[in-house]
Design an enzyme around this catalytic site. Structure first.
Site, PDB file in Angstrom:
ATOM      1  N   HIS A 174       0.853  -1.181   0.000  1.00 56.55           N
ATOM      2  CA  HIS A 174       0.000   0.000   0.000  1.00 56.55           C
ATOM      3  C   HIS A 174       0.893   1.237   0.000  1.00 56.55           C
ATOM      4  O   HIS A 174       0.695   2.160  -0.771  1.00 56.55           O
ATOM      5  CB  HIS A 174      -0.935  -0.029   1.213  1.00 56.55           C
ATOM      6  CG  HIS A 174      -1.942   1.079   1.242  1.00 56.55           C
ATOM      7  ND1 HIS A 174      -2.936   1.182   2.175  1.00 56.55           N
ATOM      8  CD2 HIS A 174      -2.109   2.154   0.442  1.00 56.55           C
ATOM      9  CE1 HIS A 174      -3.673   2.256   1.935  1.00 56.55           C
ATOM     10  NE2 HIS A 174      -3.180   2.867   0.903  1.00 56.55           N
TER      11      HIS A 174
ATOM     12  N   GLU B 132       1.145   8.329  -3.666  1.00 54.78           N
ATOM     13  CA  GLU B 132       2.038   7.845  -2.611  1.00 54.78           C
ATOM     14  C   GLU B 132       3.319   8.680  -2.549  1.00 54.78           C
ATOM     15  O   GLU B 132       3.816   8.988  -1.474  1.00 54.78           O
ATOM     16  CB  GLU B 132       2.362   6.366  -2.814  1.00 54.78           C
ATOM     17  CG  GLU B 132       1.169   5.431  -2.574  1.00 54.78           C
ATOM     18  CD  GLU B 132       0.644   5.496  -1.136  1.00 54.78           C
ATOM     19  OE1 GLU B 132       1.444   5.519  -0.196  1.00 54.78           O
ATOM     20  OE2 GLU B 132      -0.597   5.525  -0.967  1.00 54.78           O
TER      21      GLU B 132
ATOM     22  N   HIS C 128       3.560  10.896   0.731  1.00 57.64           N
ATOM     23  CA  HIS C 128       4.478  10.275   1.705  1.00 57.64           C
ATOM     24  C   HIS C 128       5.944  10.319   1.268  1.00 57.64           C
ATOM     25  O   HIS C 128       6.836  10.520   2.084  1.00 57.64           O
ATOM     26  CB  HIS C 128       4.079   8.810   1.937  1.00 57.64           C
ATOM     27  CG  HIS C 128       2.663   8.632   2.370  1.00 57.64           C
ATOM     28  ND1 HIS C 128       2.229   8.980   3.623  1.00 57.64           N
ATOM     29  CD2 HIS C 128       1.570   8.162   1.714  1.00 57.64           C
ATOM     30  CE1 HIS C 128       0.925   8.716   3.730  1.00 57.64           C
ATOM     31  NE2 HIS C 128       0.512   8.223   2.580  1.00 57.64           N
TER      32      HIS C 128
END
Ligand SMILES: *[C@@H]1O[C@H](CO)[C@@H](O)[C@H](O)[C@H]1NC(C)=O
Ligand SMILES: *[C@@H]1O[C@H](CO)[C@@H](O)[C@H](O)[C@H]1NC(C)=O
Ligand SMILES: *[C@@H]1O[C@H](CO)[C@@H](O)[C@H](O)[C@H]1NC(C)=O
Length: 253
Positions: free
Chosen positions: A63, A112, A116
């Site tokens: 993920h 992502e 992040h």
């Protein structure tokens, strides 16, 4: 006492300022994070609530690799898939967009990276797209969750496991305590369904570590933030007790 209209206006401003501030700076100033969380999810569970989803995948997929604090740390650092061209074949297998298989898969990776990756990039070892995605794949392969579960005879089954089966096996294999998340029982179901497993790594040298330290106090805000990735998929930390590890859907011929 301000009128309701004035109070609403003030609240609006407060929220607007928070959007600028809180989103930009995390919740306590700066993006100082302490650990990285490698989050893997189980496609058949992720797909329980979603249509046209890759529910036939029979392995845990990535993920994300998330610093435990901060997001969108550098909004001018845009994702460029060309920088990870050589990783794409692996990314397609191990880091697929399970929920939106037919959308442009680079959207998931872009999300992502921008949310992040730009924060993880504080670390020299992760300070480029190539390094961030490359290291994420390397950690995924290193922990080899799929093989480890099989080694302990834990495979998808119509018979329930106990959440301790997962916890004990993984703690024995890795020597650290993972965080395990479940989809709570839906409608007429009796048990929770395992959906996501988080393994944590030290910031210093990217070695496995416990996801929480004894006595570590997270603020409710931080808890909420950490839970967000799971909550977006309706998951929460598993309760002790029985758990369903759903077999993948049969692929259609
Ligand atoms: C943000 O990213 C841009 C583009 O990669 C880079 O030039 C800049 O130095 C970064 N800023 C910080 C604070 O890291
Ligand atoms: C997916 O998006 C990227 C840019 O984000 C683009 O270069 C690529 O052509 C797109 N692929 C498809 C199949 O639409
Ligand atoms: C990790 O957590 C376990 C169980 O709470 C504990 O026994 C162990 O000492 C912890 N390890 C470290 C390095 O803190």
């Amino acid at each position: 006492m301000a009128s309701p209209a004035v109070r609403r206006a003030l609240l609006g401003w407060g929220l607007a300022l928070c959007c600028l501030w809180c989103a930009g700076a995390g919740w306590s100033g700066g993006h100082e994070w302490k650990k990285l969380i490698l989050t893997q999810h189980w496609p058949p569970t992720v797909c329980k609530e979603a249509d046209s989803c890759r529910n036939s995948l029979d392995y845990w997929t990535i993920h994300g690799l998330w610093p435990d604090k901060g997001e969108e740390c550098n909004r001018s650092w845009h994702f460029n898939v060309d920088e990870i061209k050589d990783l794409v074949p692996d990314m397609k297998i191990y880091w697929p967009d399970v929920i939106h298989p037919s959308s442009n898969r680079t959207q998931f990776w872009r999300h992502e990276w921008e949310k992040h990756g730009t924060c993880a990039a504080q670390l020299d070892a992760l300070n480029s797209e190539r390094k961030y995605f490359g290291k994420s794949l390397a950690l995924y392969k290193q922990v080899d969750l799929n093989s480890m579960l099989l080694k302990f005879g834990i495979k998808p089954s119509v018979n329930y496991y106990h959440i301790a089966d997962f916890k004990d096996a993984l703690t024995r294999v890795y020597g650290v305590v993972p965080k395990i998340q479940c989809l709570p029982p839906q409608q007429d179901e009796q048990v929770q369904t395992i959906g996501q497993i988080e393994l944590c790594f030290t910031k210093e040298d990217l070695h496995l570590r416990n996801c929480t330290e004894p006595g570590e106090q997270l603020s409710p805000k931080q808890e909420a933030w950490l839970a967000e990735g799971a909550a977006a998929q309706g998951m929460a930390v598993c309760e002790d007790g029985p758990v369903f590890y759903p077999p993948p859907a049969k692929t259609q011929r």
